[in-house]
Design a protein around this motif. Structure first.
Motif, short mmCIF file in Angstrom:
data_model
loop_
_atom_site.label_atom_id
_atom_site.label_comp_id
_atom_site.label_asym_id
_atom_site.label_seq_id
_atom_site.Cartn_x
_atom_site.Cartn_y
_atom_site.Cartn_z
N ILE A 179 -4.01 -1.79 2.58
CA ILE A 179 -3.62 -0.88 1.40
C ILE A 179 -3.12 -1.94 0.09
O ILE A 179 -2.68 -2.88 0.24
N ALA A 219 5.72 4.27 -1.55
CA ALA A 219 5.02 4.33 -2.81
C ALA A 219 6.01 4.65 -3.94
O ALA A 219 5.87 4.24 -4.89
N THR A 271 -3.10 6.67 -2.77
CA THR A 271 -3.01 5.44 -2.00
C THR A 271 -4.40 5.07 -2.29
O THR A 271 -5.44 5.50 -2.22
N THR A 329 0.26 7.50 3.88
CA THR A 329 1.24 6.65 4.21
C THR A 329 0.53 5.53 4.93
O THR A 329 -0.41 5.85 5.70
N PRO A 359 0.41 1.68 -2.27
CA PRO A 359 0.69 2.74 -1.53
C PRO A 359 0.94 4.19 -2.30
O PRO A 359 0.99 4.12 -3.51
N GLY A 360 0.86 5.19 -1.60
CA GLY A 360 0.64 6.43 -2.27
C GLY A 360 0.89 7.42 -1.00
O GLY A 360 1.59 7.30 0.09
N LEU A 363 -6.20 10.11 -1.10
CA LEU A 363 -6.56 8.71 -0.47
C LEU A 363 -7.92 8.25 -1.16
O LEU A 363 -8.75 8.79 -1.19
#
Ligand code: TXA
Ligand code: MG
Length: 343
Positions: free
Chosen positions: A197, A326, A186, A204, A200-201, A101
């Motif tokens: 966001i 993602a 993310t 979530t 996205p990664g 993150l």
């Protein structure tokens, strides 16, 4: 051409180990060192050095208005680079760091312009990989690191992929084997208790919604200019066109079987591969429902398949929720948004 050294390191390393100290000394001297994170390999530079960060753009061939992520070894190091940390950000850091993150903060004067692309915010994350953490700790400074690929190439998930792109351009590659996650972190920003966001990664939208209202940067669905400048650039597209076959898994599998072509490469689940002829050019990620395996294999699949004697790649899509969001974000870019809906 610079000599690029590749050294294998164990995931048991600490900041005191000789290889890690050597890599840290190179970084402090302004050199570039590629290192593994849990997401993808990063191309590291001393994050507080204007010149070192600038060298990253040269090595990658990256546009200089696209800012870099600073990698810290924990909350304490963040204090030197983030001018303000809100209560919501503290909660996210507490629960998701170290991990995939990245949060965007107002920057302090210590952060060079070459890191932020001239902007007044800085993106920061604490990676979960033991080699990355040991390296940051040994360097004693935040490490600026974009993904360790040449601009326009896929993010590297192995040291081989890094060497393919950057040999002769950087001092050292720390090789600790394949990255576990496989897609980049993310990227998110908090404001007034809300989370946006930008990219996205693996952390979530569903996970983040437990902390406040979550919105996706509208640019992710094609509207307006993205807040993460990197999202606007053309991303990796393989040598051959990619088509995503999207829909119910069983229906997609039947459709791929019905339209089978020997001159196609397939990035598919095990269930779908079972319906294709045994001689098909397949890269099987694993079970259809296993999005982690799909993310893990994604970039390697595209680079492996494009080297085969094929004229097109067919990729099986998954639902764009949780980690699937993602994956589909990256896959759709590789496919130039060429998506075939299967009913
Ligand atoms: O997983 C990752 O994040 C990997 C590993 C190495 O940590 N790094 C990575 O870096 O993917 P890079 O440079 O390939 O992508 C950074 C993304 C870009 O889309 C960039 O535009 C965005 O983060 N970004 C960086 N600083 C930002 C800022 N201040 N505001 C908004 N977006 C920012
Ligand atoms: Mg990148």
């Amino acid at each position: 051409m610079m000599h690029t050294k590749r050294v294998v390191v164990s995931t048991q390393v600490t900041a005191e180990d000789a290889t890690v100290r050597y890599a840290a000394a190179l970084l402090r001297a302004g050199e570039l060192v590629a290192f593994p994170t849990e997401t993808v390999y990063g191309l590291g530079a001393d994050g507080l050095s204007e010149a070192a960060a600038r060298a990253v753009y040269t090595a990658k061939g990256r546009p200089s208005d696209n800012p870099l992520i600073l990698h810290v070894d924990g909350r304490e190091m963040l204090t030197g680079v983030a001018a303000q940390v809100s209560t919501l950000e503290e909660r996210l850091i507490h629960d998701f760091w170290p991990g995939p993150l990245t949060l965007v903060f107002p920057k302090t004067a210590a952060v060079p312009e070459s890191v932020t692309g001239g902007g007044d915010t800085v993106a920061v994350r604490s990676p979960r990989h033991p080699v990355a953490l040991a390296l940051i700790r040994a360097a004693g400074v935040p490490i600026a690191a974009p993904s360790a690929n040449r601009s326009g190439r896929p993010s590297p998930t192995t040291a081989e992929m890094v060497c393919h792109d950057l040999t002769g351009r950087i001092a050292l590659v720390l090789d600790a084997g394949p990255c576990t996650v496989g897609v980049e972190s993310t990227v998110a920003a908090c404001s007034d208790g809300r989370i946006t966001i930008y990219r996205p990664g693996a952390v979530t939208a569903e996970m983040l919604s437990a902390y406040g209202p979550v919105t996706l940067d509208p640019a992710l669905s094609g509207a307006g200019i993205p807040k993460a400048p990197g999202m606007k650039y053309r991303h990796y597209s393989p040598r051959v066109p990619v088509t995503i076959w999207q829909g119910d898994g069983a229906a997609v599998a039947r459709s791929l079987k019905a339209h089978y072509r020997g001159d196609c490469g397939y990035f598919v689940s095990r269930e779908t591969a079972a319906l294709l002829p045994p001689e098909a050019h397949t890269f099987i990620w694993g079970a259809r429902a296993d999005c982690q395996a799909m993310a893990h294999g994604l970039y390697a699949a595209l680079t492996v398949l494009e080297q085969l004697p094929i004229t097109e790649i067919y990729a099986e899509g998954v639902a764009a929720r949780e980690l699937g969001a993602a994956i589909m974000n990256r896959l759709a870019k590789a496919a130039g948004y060429h998506i075939k809906e299967v009913k």
